[in-house]
Design a protein around this motif. Structure first.
Motif, PDB file in Angstrom:
ATOM      1  N   GLU A  10       0.827  -1.204   0.000  1.00 12.53           N
ATOM      2  CA  GLU A  10       0.000   0.000   0.000  1.00 12.53           C
ATOM      3  C   GLU A  10       0.860   1.252   0.000  1.00 12.53           C
ATOM      4  O   GLU A  10       0.588   2.215  -0.717  1.00 12.53           O
ATOM      5  CB  GLU A  10      -0.944   0.001   1.198  1.00 12.53           C
ATOM      6  CG  GLU A  10      -2.055  -1.009   1.095  1.00 12.53           C
ATOM      7  CD  GLU A  10      -2.909  -1.054   2.339  1.00 12.53           C
ATOM      8  OE1 GLU A  10      -2.622  -0.347   3.331  1.00 12.53           O
ATOM      9  OE2 GLU A  10      -3.893  -1.818   2.338  1.00 12.53           O
ATOM     10  N   GLN A  13       2.230   1.777  -3.418  1.00  7.10           N
ATOM     11  CA  GLN A  13       1.196   2.229  -4.344  1.00  7.10           C
ATOM     12  C   GLN A  13       0.902   3.714  -4.135  1.00  7.10           C
ATOM     13  O   GLN A  13       0.732   4.461  -5.108  1.00  7.10           O
ATOM     14  CB  GLN A  13      -0.083   1.401  -4.172  1.00  7.10           C
ATOM     15  CG  GLN A  13       0.064  -0.008  -4.678  1.00  7.10           C
ATOM     16  CD  GLN A  13      -1.134  -0.861  -4.358  1.00  7.10           C
ATOM     17  OE1 GLN A  13      -1.710  -0.788  -3.274  1.00  7.10           O
ATOM     18  NE2 GLN A  13      -1.527  -1.706  -5.310  1.00  7.10           N
ATOM     19  N   GLU A  48      -4.874   4.138 -13.188  1.00  5.24           N
ATOM     20  CA  GLU A  48      -4.303   2.998 -12.459  1.00  5.24           C
ATOM     21  C   GLU A  48      -3.994   3.382 -11.011  1.00  5.24           C
ATOM     22  O   GLU A  48      -4.308   2.637 -10.077  1.00  5.24           O
ATOM     23  CB  GLU A  48      -3.024   2.523 -13.144  1.00  5.24           C
ATOM     24  CG  GLU A  48      -3.250   1.833 -14.460  1.00  5.24           C
ATOM     25  CD  GLU A  48      -1.964   1.651 -15.259  1.00  5.24           C
ATOM     26  OE1 GLU A  48      -0.876   2.079 -14.805  1.00  5.24           O
ATOM     27  OE2 GLU A  48      -2.046   1.077 -16.360  1.00  5.24           O
ATOM     28  N   SER A  49      -3.384   4.545 -10.839  1.00  2.00           N
ATOM     29  CA  SER A  49      -3.019   4.988  -9.490  1.00  2.00           C
ATOM     30  C   SER A  49      -4.244   5.279  -8.643  1.00  2.00           C
ATOM     31  O   SER A  49      -4.300   4.923  -7.468  1.00  2.00           O
ATOM     32  CB  SER A  49      -2.128   6.227  -9.561  1.00  2.00           C
ATOM     33  OG  SER A  49      -0.893   5.895 -10.125  1.00  2.00           O
ATOM     34  N   ASP A  52      -5.723   2.046  -7.480  1.00  2.00           N
ATOM     35  CA  ASP A  52      -4.960   1.490  -6.358  1.00  2.00           C
ATOM     36  C   ASP A  52      -5.311   2.186  -5.045  1.00  2.00           C
ATOM     37  O   ASP A  52      -5.540   1.540  -4.024  1.00  2.00           O
ATOM     38  CB  ASP A  52      -3.450   1.615  -6.602  1.00  2.00           C
ATOM     39  CG  ASP A  52      -2.935   0.671  -7.661  1.00  2.00           C
ATOM     40  OD1 ASP A  52      -3.633  -0.314  -8.002  1.00  2.00           O
ATOM     41  OD2 ASP A  52      -1.813   0.917  -8.163  1.00  2.00           O
ATOM     42  N   HIS A  55      -8.701   1.202  -3.812  1.00  2.00           N
ATOM     43  CA  HIS A  55      -8.659  -0.141  -3.216  1.00  2.00           C
ATOM     44  C   HIS A  55      -8.083  -0.082  -1.801  1.00  2.00           C
ATOM     45  O   HIS A  55      -8.566  -0.771  -0.901  1.00  2.00           O
ATOM     46  CB  HIS A  55      -7.830  -1.098  -4.071  1.00  2.00           C
ATOM     47  CG  HIS A  55      -8.508  -1.552  -5.315  1.00  2.00           C
ATOM     48  ND1 HIS A  55      -9.708  -2.225  -5.330  1.00  2.00           N
ATOM     49  CD2 HIS A  55      -8.149  -1.429  -6.608  1.00  2.00           C
ATOM     50  CE1 HIS A  55     -10.057  -2.494  -6.566  1.00  2.00           C
ATOM     51  NE2 HIS A  55      -9.125  -2.016  -7.373  1.00  2.00           N
TER      52      HIS A  55
END
Length: 72
Positions: A10, A13, A48-49, A52, A55
């Protein structure tokens, strides 16, 4: 052990998302002259970032409030 691994992932990310945002800012600025392919590339990295980070927020039990469109 698994929790520590998840925390490290995490953290990576979030760090990656920070770097991508810093790179994207000048790429989409008023004076930037990017091709459509370059804009698609940075938009894809941002998506994409953001995915992440969303999530991460969900896995930590943090809820993002529903978006309400203003009637402007």
């Amino acid at each position: 052990m698994l929790s520590l691994l998840a925390d490290r992932i995490e953290s990576q990310q979030i760090e990656t998302a920070t770097v991508i945002v810093e790179l994207a800012r000048p790429m989409v600025g008023e004076e930037a002259k990017l091709t459509a392919d370059e804009l698609r590339w940075i938009a894809s990295r941002l998506i994409e970032s953001l995915t992440d980070v969303l999530h991460i927020a969900e896995s930590r039990g943090q809820r993002i409030p529903d978006y309400e469109e203003s009637g402007e």
